[in-house]
Scaffold this motif. Structure first.
Motif: not given
Length: 340
Positions: A220-247
Motif C-alpha cells: 500500500f502506498g501513501r499517495g506517491a507514484v510508487s507504493d515502495q517503502m522508499t515512498f513511505g509504503g508498507f505491506y501486509t502478507m496475504l493468506d492463500e485466499s488473498g486475505h490480509a493476515v494482520g496489520a
C-alpha cells in the motif's frame, strides 16, 4: 520435486562478500533496535545476528524484520531469507534471459499483452507523439529503463506542462525513456489508498509444468507514484485466499493497524479476484520459462489483473510475528515447490 540443493560454492562466495562489506555500525544499530523492541541484551543480540548470518543464511535486516530475537530455532527455520532467495535466483533464473526483467522497456515489449495498458518509448524526434500520448491519457507515468525499489518512476499531469519540446528533452536527458498509461485499480484497492496504484507482490516458481505461488504480499502506498517503502509504503502478507493476515508494516519499524491516510483497517483487506490472480500469474510465468523464480508485481483492476513488472531477483516478503502473532514463515512452501 526431488531435492537439488543450492550448492556450497555460491554460499561461500556470498559469505565472503558479506564479510568484506559488513558495516559494524549498522549491525549495532539494528541490534539496539531489536534489543529495545524485545527487551533483549544488546551484546547477545549482536552475537546472535552474526551467528545467524554466518551459519543460517539470515540477513541482518531479515533478523530485524522477522523478529528473530523472539523466535526459537525451529520457528526461525520456517522463514525465507534474502540470502537463500538470492541463491534461488542465481540457480533458477537463467543469465541469458534476465535482461528481459532488468530493462523495463524490454519487459514491456515481451509482456505487452499482459500489461493491458498503452505504453511508448521516448526517442529523438517524437516529441509530438509524447504530447499526444500525454494529452490522451491526462496523467502519465515515466520510468527509467533500469531501476529498483521504485527509483526512476515519475508521474506527470498533461495539464501542468506548457512546453512540450522542453518536456521531451528533459525526459531524454533524465533517461525517463518509458511512458505508460496510469493503471486504474479495483475499487477495493482504491478504498485503502486511492492516490497510489497498490501492487500485489506474488512470488512464484515455475517448474516447467506448474506455477507454484510461494507467497503473496499486498503493498500500500501513501499517495506517491510508487507504493515502495522508499515512498513511505508498507505491506501486509496475504493468506492463500488473498486475505490480509494482520496489520501492515515496513522495514523501518512502522506498524499500521489502519492506513494512515484513509483509516482503512489493514487486517480487513481482501484482495479481489483471487482466482483470476492465480490464473494470471500462471500465464505470465510461462512467457519466459527460463526465468523460473520471479517476484511478480500485479494490480487488480475492475476488469482483472494486469502486470506491472517481474523481478528475477525476487526478494523476500515475510510474516512479522510481533505484528501478526504468527510465528512461522513461508520457507516450507518454497522447499515443497522447489526442492532445496
Amino acid at each position: 520435486m526431488p531435492s537439488q540443493g543450492l550448492g556450497l560454492a555460491p554460499r561461500l562466495r556470498y559469505l565472503a562478500g558479506r564479510a568484506r562489506r559488513i558495516d559494524v555500525g549498522s549491525v549495532l544499530e539494528r541490534a539496539k533496535e531489536a534489543s529495545a523492541q524485545h527487551d533483549k541484551w544488546t551484546p547477545a543480540v549482536v552475537v546472535d545476528m552474526l551467528w545467524s548470518a554466518g551459519f543460517r543464511q539470515v540477513g541482518f535486516q531479515d533478523y530485524i524484520d522477522y523478529d528473530f530475537a523472539i523466535l526459537s530455532s525451529a520457528e526461525r527455520a520456517t522463514f525465507m531469507t534474502h540470502p537463500v532467495s538470492n541463491e534461488l535466483s542465481q540457480k533458477y533464473d537463467h543469465p541469458d534471459h534476465r535482461h528481459v526483467f532488468q530493462d523495463k522497456v524490454e519487459f514491456d515489449r515481451v509482456f505487452s499483452e499482459h500489461l493491458h495498458r498503452e505504453w511508448m518509448v521516448v526517442e529523438d524526434g517524437n516529441a509530438v507523439a509524447v504530447h499526444e500520448f500525454a494529452q490522451r491519457h491526462g496523467t502519465i507515468v515515466t520510468k527509467e529503463p533500469v531501476g529498483q525499489a521504485g527509483t526512476g518512476v515519475h508521474r506527470y499531469h498533461a495539464a501542468e506542462i506548457d512546453d512540450w519540446d522542453a518536456f521531451h528533452r528533459g525526459l531524454l536527458q533524465r533517461g525517463e525513456l518509458l511512458i505508460e498509461e496510469v493503471i486504474v485499480q479495483h475499487p477495493d484497492l482504491a478504498a485503502v489508498c486511492p492516490g497510489t496504484v497498490n501492487t500485489t507482490r506474488v512470488t512464484a516458481f515455475f517448474d516447467g509444468e506448474m506455477t507454484h505461488i510461494l507467497a503473496m504480499a499486498q503493498k500500500f502506498g501513501r499517495g506517491a507514484v510508487s507504493d515502495q517503502m522508499t515512498f513511505g509504503g508498507f505491506y501486509t502478507m496475504l493468506d492463500e485466499s488473498g486475505h490480509a493476515v494482520g496489520a501492515g508494516y515496513d522495514s523501518h519499524g512502522h506498524v499500521h493497524e489502519t492506513h494512515p491516510d484513509s483509516g482503512f483497517r489493514i487486517a480487513d483487506f481482501q484482495l479481489p479476484m483471487i482466482d483470476e490472480v492465480r490464473a494470471f500469474v500462471d500465464r505470465v510465468a510461462r512467457v519466459v520459462p527460463q526465468v523460473q523464480y520471479v517476484g511478480w508485481d500485479i494490480v487488480v483492476t475492475p476488469t482483472g489483473p494486469v502486470l506491472v513488472e517481474g523481478n528475477w531477483g525476487a526478494g523476500v516478503y515475510e510474516n512479522k510475528p510481533s505484528v501478526t502473532g504468527i510465528r512461522t514463515g513461508h520457507k516450507p512452501r518454497y522447499r515443497e515447490a522447489i526442492g532445496f
